[in-house]
Enzyme design. Structure first.
Site, PDB file in Angstrom:
ATOM      1  CB  SER A 112       6.186  -1.008  -3.528  1.00 53.39           C
ATOM      2  OG  SER A 112       7.449  -0.686  -4.702  1.00 53.39           O
ATOM      3  CE  LYS A 113       5.491  -8.380  -7.039  1.00 56.31           C
ATOM      4  NZ  LYS A 113       6.553  -8.478  -7.863  1.00 56.31           N
ATOM      5  NE  ARG A 114       7.604  -3.756 -10.233  1.00 58.45           N
ATOM      6  CZ  ARG A 114       7.260  -4.713 -10.678  1.00 58.45           C
ATOM      7  NH1 ARG A 114       8.486  -5.728  -9.345  1.00 58.45           N
ATOM      8  NH2 ARG A 114       6.577  -4.832 -11.486  1.00 58.45           N
TER       9      ARG A 114
END
Length: 496
Positions: free
Chosen positions: A264-266
């Site tokens: 994910s982006k995180r």
RNA sequence: GGCCCGUUCGUCUAGGGCUCUAGGACAUCUCCCUUUCACGGAGGAAACACGGGUUCGAUUCCCGUACGGGCUACCA
């Protein structure tokens, strides 16, 4: 005759496209091109609540950067226009109604709040609520209402959704191009919403209608869709489209580099690597996420890396151009398990591409990045040849080889205080003079000159070499020494 | 919880019954080259999740267990 192969990439413009999405697009593109078919870009914007300004343009720009260019679709046009589902809204309703007429769908008047309450209740009893054959007779839908009442409610403008009526006790199976035969029991499939109360179709209905209407032959998507695939099979069947159904291929997921779970982006923020192809600025928060392009990756390297994350050519070759990938791609060589993304190897791919790039082209690009450079292109080309094998990124050359382009701003004091003696000055003066008289700056000449001069001054190379390096570059340990003296004539600062 | 998918070195993966002493790449370690930094070269350490079958023979086929992941919305 075999049907012409047509694949599509159908993202929703809710988030900027991340690398997992690019990979799905890439595989779809490769398969289509390998089979001399068409690759279509369709935008699935049926969720009006999640619309993100600029996301669609971002998708187009990102695919363009990767050279994954659609033959047809958004930004390109084609005979099945429009390619934006929001603009196709009226098309879907007729198919939902067809399903109602044939008894495979029904109107449901339950409100979102009611359903939420049912889910909550179930949760407290440690059950899960599923709108399916086991409970639908208890709920607020046209199956339990007489036709007049149903018609009345609709006429009154009551909100309703259209749900697929999934019969219990059936076995549904299909052959996935990557996983083989997959079997589900219909009992575990819920009555999926087909048409939402705002009149928009859900993904389930919309993608099927569009895939059939747009004559898609192979639907390639992420593994997260596998659980809803049997519902999709049912929709094809109930619509009488069994022979128009595309082959499905469910791709393994891209996993985060450490730990588990999908990328994910995180993870990118946390571990310091890009997850997006291009930089993205969130329109509401203003937050900026960097992209592979901005980090200095070549699109070729990015695509190359992505292709090998879950697919392999069956040989030991690892560096491939898009054309080569197109030649070799096949579903048989897609690995079934999810792949953990490896940022280090991604850098390696960039390095491989960098080493294969043309020095002159790189020199052209670099020379425009140095303000007021008095160096000519020939100089840059030589510098690139020197620097290139030592770096992984093109823009890294400017940092690591800074002293090839401008005089150092400061000199390593430690080395100077340790090595410098005033009586070395005559030596350096004669060295400068000796170099200045050289007209052939071949490496051996420079090295020979250096050694002769040191010998003539009764010095050992080790006594002055590090100082020489500092004078040239400002640093005691530095990339290069003799080779970089090729640029002697340019290094006027050495004369001070 | 239920359903589905998966499981070969730390990571990406090859291999799909006897050829496996399990191959490659990234990362890591050692050495060579280099009076620098890289590149390059040589070498090392490093894996078939476990248990049952099937078989003359399982990393490879089947079943189970464990573990991991995904899904379980009027999101895609």
């Amino acid at each position: 005759m075999e049907k012409r192969v047509r694949t599509r990439f159908a993202p929703s413009p809710t988030l900027p496209l991340h690398m997992g999405g690019v990979r799905t697009a890439l595989y779809s593109y490769l398969f289509a091109k390998k089979n001399s078919g068409d690759f279509i870009l369709r935008i699935e914007d049926t969720d009006q609540n999640r619309f993100v300004q600029g996301a669609e343009q971002y998708i187009i720009d990102a695919l363009n950067w990767c050279s994954i260019v659609p033959d047809e679709g958004i930004g390109k046009g084609g005979k099945f226009e429009p390619y934006r589902q929001s603009e196709r809204k009226p098309i879907y309703r007729q198919y939902a109604e067809q399903l109602i007429e044939s008894g495979h769908a029904y109107f449901a008047f339950d409100t979102a709040e009611e359903l939420e309450q049912l889910r909550k209740n179930a949760e407290t009893e440690k059950r899960t609520f599923s709108y399916d054959a086991s409970v639908r007779s208890l709920l607020n839908n046209s199956l339990n209402l007489n036709p007049d009442e149903t018609a009345k409610r609709i006429a009154e403008g009551k909100h309703y959704v259209i749900r697929l009526k999934v019969e219990a006790g059936e076995e549904i199976s299909f052959t996935d191009l990557i996983r083989g035969k997959v079997v589900f029991k219909s009992d575990v499939i819920d009555d999926k919403v087909l048409l939402k109360s705002d009149g928009m179709p859900t993904y389930h209905l919309a993608h099927i209608v569009d895939d059939v209407l747009m004559e898609i032959t192979h639907a390639i998507r992420g593994e997260e869709w596998l659980p809803s695939a049997p519902a999709h099979i049912l929709i094809y069947k109930y619509l009488g489209w069994e022979n128009k159904m595309p082959y499905y291929a469910h791709l393994p997921l891209l996993l985060k580099p450490d730990g588990n779970g999908k990328l994910s982006k995180r993870d990118g923020d946390r571990l310091g690597f890009p997850v997006f192809p291009l930089q993205w600025k969130d329109p509401s928060s203003g937050e900026i996420s960097t992209g592979y392009r901005e980090k200095g990756y070549y699109a070729e390297a990015f695509v190359n890396m992505l292709a090998l994350l879950g697919w392999n050519p069956g040989t030991e070759q690892e560096v491939f151009s898009l054309d080569e990938l197109t030649q070799l791609f096949s579903f048989e060589h897609i690995h079934k398990a999810g792949a953990k993304f490896n940022p280090e190897k991604t850098k390696w791919f960039n390095e491989q591409w960098l080493q294969r790039m043309n020095d002159v082209e790189i020199a052209n690009r670099l020379s425009t990045q140095i303000a007021n450079s008095r160096k000519d292109l020939t100089y840059f080309i030589k510098a690139v040849a020197l620097l290139k094998p030592r770096v992984q990124f093109e823009n890294e050359m400017l940092e690591k080889g800074k002293y090839l382009f401008e005089a150092p701003e400061n000199y390593d004091e430690q080395v100077i205080s340790k090595k410098w003696k005033p009586d070395l000055k005559p030596f350096f003066n004669s060295l400068v003079a000796a170099f200045a008289s050289l007209n052939d700056f071949a490496n051996s000449n420079i090295e020979t000159t250096f050694k002769e001069t040191t010998a003539a001054n009764n010095l050992k190379p080790g006594e002055v070499l590090q100082l020489l390096r500092v004078f040239i570059s400002g640093q005691g340990t530095v990339l290069i020494y003799f080779q970089c003296l090729n640029y002697w004539a340019e290094m006027k600062w050495l004369l001070d």
